[in-house]
Design a protein around this motif. Structure first.
Motif, PDB file in Angstrom:
ATOM      1  N   THR A 231    -106.447 -28.840  60.324  1.00  0.00           N
ATOM      2  CA  THR A 231    -106.423 -30.111  61.055  1.00  0.00           C
ATOM      3  C   THR A 231    -105.812 -31.163  60.144  1.00  0.00           C
ATOM      4  N   PRO A 232    -104.514 -31.338  60.186  1.00  0.00           N
ATOM      5  CA  PRO A 232    -103.873 -32.313  59.299  1.00  0.00           C
ATOM      6  C   PRO A 232    -104.372 -33.728  59.591  1.00  0.00           C
ATOM      7  N   THR A 233    -104.528 -34.513  58.548  1.00  0.00           N
ATOM      8  CA  THR A 233    -104.815 -35.929  58.737  1.00  0.00           C
ATOM      9  C   THR A 233    -103.513 -36.672  59.009  1.00  0.00           C
ATOM     10  N   VAL A 234    -103.624 -37.898  59.474  1.00  0.00           N
ATOM     11  CA  VAL A 234    -102.431 -38.713  59.688  1.00  0.00           C
ATOM     12  C   VAL A 234    -101.692 -38.903  58.369  1.00  0.00           C
ATOM     13  N   GLU A 235    -102.453 -39.131  57.306  1.00  0.00           N
ATOM     14  CA  GLU A 235    -101.845 -39.335  55.987  1.00  0.00           C
ATOM     15  C   GLU A 235    -101.083 -38.093  55.535  1.00  0.00           C
ATOM     16  N   GLU A 236    -101.646 -36.910  55.782  1.00  0.00           N
ATOM     17  CA  GLU A 236    -100.954 -35.666  55.428  1.00  0.00           C
ATOM     18  C   GLU A 236     -99.664 -35.515  56.240  1.00  0.00           C
ATOM     19  N   ALA A 237     -99.734 -35.872  57.499  1.00  0.00           N
ATOM     20  CA  ALA A 237     -98.542 -35.782  58.340  1.00  0.00           C
ATOM     21  C   ALA A 237     -97.452 -36.715  57.847  1.00  0.00           C
ATOM     22  N   ILE A 238     -97.820 -37.926  57.491  1.00  0.00           N
ATOM     23  CA  ILE A 238     -96.836 -38.885  56.968  1.00  0.00           C
ATOM     24  C   ILE A 238     -96.209 -38.359  55.681  1.00  0.00           C
ATOM     25  N   ALA A 239     -97.046 -37.814  54.801  1.00  0.00           N
ATOM     26  CA  ALA A 239     -96.529 -37.242  53.549  1.00  0.00           C
ATOM     27  C   ALA A 239     -95.608 -36.060  53.822  1.00  0.00           C
ATOM     28  N   GLY A 240     -95.959 -35.263  54.831  1.00  0.00           N
ATOM     29  CA  GLY A 240     -95.143 -34.106  55.180  1.00  0.00           C
ATOM     30  C   GLY A 240     -93.780 -34.461  55.724  1.00  0.00           C
ATOM     31  N   TRP A 241     -93.648 -35.668  56.263  1.00  0.00           N
ATOM     32  CA  TRP A 241     -92.367 -36.108  56.816  1.00  0.00           C
ATOM     33  C   TRP A 241     -91.408 -36.654  55.759  1.00  0.00           C
ATOM     34  N   GLU A 242     -91.890 -36.962  54.577  1.00  0.00           N
ATOM     35  CA  GLU A 242     -91.059 -37.654  53.592  1.00  0.00           C
ATOM     36  C   GLU A 242     -89.768 -36.904  53.278  1.00  0.00           C
ATOM     37  N   ARG A 243     -89.866 -35.630  52.993  1.00  0.00           N
ATOM     38  CA  ARG A 243     -88.653 -34.874  52.631  1.00  0.00           C
ATOM     39  C   ARG A 243     -87.686 -34.805  53.805  1.00  0.00           C
ATOM     40  N   TRP A 244     -88.216 -34.611  55.014  1.00  0.00           N
ATOM     41  CA  TRP A 244     -87.356 -34.490  56.187  1.00  0.00           C
ATOM     42  C   TRP A 244     -86.711 -35.826  56.537  1.00  0.00           C
ATOM     43  N   LYS A 245     -87.436 -36.922  56.332  1.00  0.00           N
ATOM     44  CA  LYS A 245     -86.859 -38.249  56.576  1.00  0.00           C
ATOM     45  C   LYS A 245     -85.634 -38.493  55.702  1.00  0.00           C
ATOM     46  N   LYS A 246     -85.739 -38.143  54.441  1.00  0.00           N
ATOM     47  CA  LYS A 246     -84.612 -38.333  53.527  1.00  0.00           C
ATOM     48  C   LYS A 246     -83.404 -37.517  53.976  1.00  0.00           C
ATOM     49  N   GLU A 289    -107.527 -32.872  67.897  1.00  0.00           N
ATOM     50  CA  GLU A 289    -107.329 -33.841  66.818  1.00  0.00           C
ATOM     51  C   GLU A 289    -106.035 -33.564  66.059  1.00  0.00           C
ATOM     52  N   ALA A 290    -105.721 -32.287  65.864  1.00  0.00           N
ATOM     53  CA  ALA A 290    -104.485 -31.940  65.152  1.00  0.00           C
ATOM     54  C   ALA A 290    -103.273 -32.485  65.889  1.00  0.00           C
ATOM     55  N   GLN A 291    -103.260 -32.352  67.197  1.00  0.00           N
ATOM     56  CA  GLN A 291    -102.134 -32.860  67.991  1.00  0.00           C
ATOM     57  C   GLN A 291    -101.995 -34.372  67.854  1.00  0.00           C
ATOM     58  N   ILE A 292    -103.122 -35.066  67.946  1.00  0.00           N
ATOM     59  CA  ILE A 292    -103.092 -36.533  67.825  1.00  0.00           C
ATOM     60  C   ILE A 292    -102.579 -36.956  66.460  1.00  0.00           C
ATOM     61  N   ASN A 293    -103.144 -36.381  65.415  1.00  0.00           N
ATOM     62  CA  ASN A 293    -102.800 -36.807  64.053  1.00  0.00           C
ATOM     63  C   ASN A 293    -101.341 -36.523  63.719  1.00  0.00           C
ATOM     64  N   LEU A 295     -98.800 -36.262  65.870  1.00  0.00           N
ATOM     65  CA  LEU A 295     -97.952 -37.191  66.621  1.00  0.00           C
ATOM     66  C   LEU A 295     -97.980 -38.583  66.009  1.00  0.00           C
ATOM     67  N   GLU A 296     -99.164 -39.038  65.611  1.00  0.00           N
ATOM     68  CA  GLU A 296     -99.257 -40.361  64.994  1.00  0.00           C
ATOM     69  C   GLU A 296     -98.478 -40.400  63.683  1.00  0.00           C
ATOM     70  N   GLY A 297     -98.551 -39.315  62.901  1.00  0.00           N
ATOM     71  CA  GLY A 297     -97.790 -39.245  61.662  1.00  0.00           C
ATOM     72  C   GLY A 297     -96.299 -39.315  61.915  1.00  0.00           C
ATOM     73  N   LEU A 298     -95.832 -38.634  62.956  1.00  0.00           N
ATOM     74  CA  LEU A 298     -94.407 -38.690  63.317  1.00  0.00           C
ATOM     75  C   LEU A 298     -94.017 -40.104  63.720  1.00  0.00           C
ATOM     76  N   TYR A 299     -94.801 -40.730  64.591  1.00  0.00           N
ATOM     77  CA  TYR A 299     -94.464 -42.078  65.053  1.00  0.00           C
ATOM     78  C   TYR A 299     -94.426 -43.068  63.889  1.00  0.00           C
ATOM     79  N   LYS A 300     -95.390 -42.978  62.995  1.00  0.00           N
ATOM     80  CA  LYS A 300     -95.440 -43.907  61.868  1.00  0.00           C
ATOM     81  C   LYS A 300     -94.329 -43.624  60.855  1.00  0.00           C
ATOM     82  N   SER A 301     -93.866 -42.391  60.803  1.00  0.00           N
ATOM     83  CA  SER A 301     -92.866 -42.020  59.795  1.00  0.00           C
ATOM     84  C   SER A 301     -91.443 -42.347  60.211  1.00  0.00           C
TER      85      SER A 301
END
Length: 351
Positions: A231-246, A289-293, A295-301
């Motif tokens: 169950t990833p947290t929102v913070e984990e999701a945001i961190a996971g997006w960093e490399r892909w964002k670049k 919860e995993a789905q919510i977190n 998606l929120e990580g993607l939107y914030k990232s």
């Protein structure tokens, strides 16, 4: 004199606005940026056996979707078979030329814009990225059949003034083996269709697509691996997006095109950020919860990034009241807690 003064003032103001919207690309040339900051807040509409109704559209309006993908389908028997069967009476209504036309007309009446995304389905469930012919004769036959398939729906897209047309989805081997064909296909589409064009590349394919310069958006099916947690947290999701964002930003700047998520989404299942593309039934858990977190990580990232045009949530069924729900572990957010997050994101107004 007063009218002349107002006219000159208007010209000056317009010049200032345009000047502020200019920047230089890597070659030092000035380019005009899109002055609007609104995003494509889209959903991928699953074709159905029946026509689209105002009741069906109401659920799209409620979630504040300003774009919808319609997806006519063509079928091939196997990964190495060149025949494409499409627009048949035995297909579901929403997969046919008549069906997508009805969908589009009703969506446009409700002020929802459209991307048409004709797709190939392999009968035995094979991944379309592996479609690969065994002989030159078969490749030539596939090229003819695919062009007919795409141009058929490009004509519909032009007649219905569809805003975006997607020339293909996850066809990596086809592009790898026949790159010149795809440029020729794009040129043929442009003779028929005058709207915006994209191609929906898989997340691990888009960097190798050789014809982004001929299209308007870099289309990505954004199933990037984000987290290995149950169950990833929102913070984990945001961190996971960093490399892909670049990576996405780099490609966007290189091609001078915005990134469009032709598909994005997560299942409501354990470990749904690990391999987000998986849709098999072997994953039986339910994890809302995993789905919510995720998606929120993607939107914030990525959602407010300048290089990002928006995206189409995967996926949305037309009969809203009969799908999803708290016991469903598939991609749709319908009748799940994630729906409120999407509604909030899509209803956000930017000045």
């Amino acid at each position: 004199m007063l009218l002349l003064h107002r006219f000159l003032h208007g010209i000056l103001l317009f010049t200032i606005i345009i000047g502020c919207a200019q920047k230089k690309n890597s070659s030092g040339e000035k380019i005009i940026q899109n002055l609007t900051v609104s995003k494509i807040n889209g959903v991928s509409l699953v074709a159905a056996p029946d026509s689209l109704s105002h009741k069906n559209v109401a659920s799209l309006k409620e979630v504040h979707a300003n774009y919808v993908t319609v997806m006519p389908f063509g079928f091939i028997r196997s990964l190495n078979h060149p025949e494409i069967i499409y627009d048949q009476e035995r297909q579901w209504f929403g997969e046919t030329r008549e069906g997508v036309t009805q969908y589009v007309e009703l969506l446009h009446k409700n002020e929802i814009k459209v991307m048409m995304k004709p797709q190939i389905w392999v009968w035995n469930g094979g991944y379309t990225g592996w479609v690969e012919m065994a002989s030159e004769a078969d490749w030539l036959q596939l090229e003819i059949n695919y062009k007919n398939f795409i141009l058929n729906f490009a004509k519909v897209a032009e007649a219905e003034e569809i805003e975006i047309f997607c020339i293909g989805t996850e066809l990596e081997k086809f592009i790898e083996h026949r790159p010149n064909y795809w440029r020729e296909l794009i040129a043929e589409v442009k003779k028929i269709y005058t709207g915006k064009l994209t191609y929906a590349a898989n997340w691990d394919e888009y960097k190798r697509v050789p014809f982004w310069d001929a299209l308007d958006y870099i289309g990505v099916d954004a199933y990037f691996p984000i987290s290995e947690s149950e169950t990833p947290t929102v913070e984990e999701a945001i961190a996971g997006w960093e490399r892909w964002k670049k990576e996405l930003k780099t490609i966007s700047e290189k091609e001078n095109k915005k990134i469009l998520f032709a598909e994005y989404g997560y299942r409501s299942v354990d470990f749904s950020g690990k391999e987000p593309w998986k849709s098999n039934r072997e994953m039986t858990s339910v994890n809302l919860e995993a789905q919510i977190n995720l998606l929120e990580g993607l939107y914030k990232s990525v959602w407010e990034e300048d290089w990002f045009a928006g995206g189409f949530l995967w996926k949305w069924f037309i009969i809203n009241e009969k799908v999803g729900g708290p016991d469903d572990n598939q991609f749709t957010p319908q009748n799940k807690p994630a729906l409120q997050l999407i509604l909030k994101q899509y209803s956000t107004k930017k000045e």
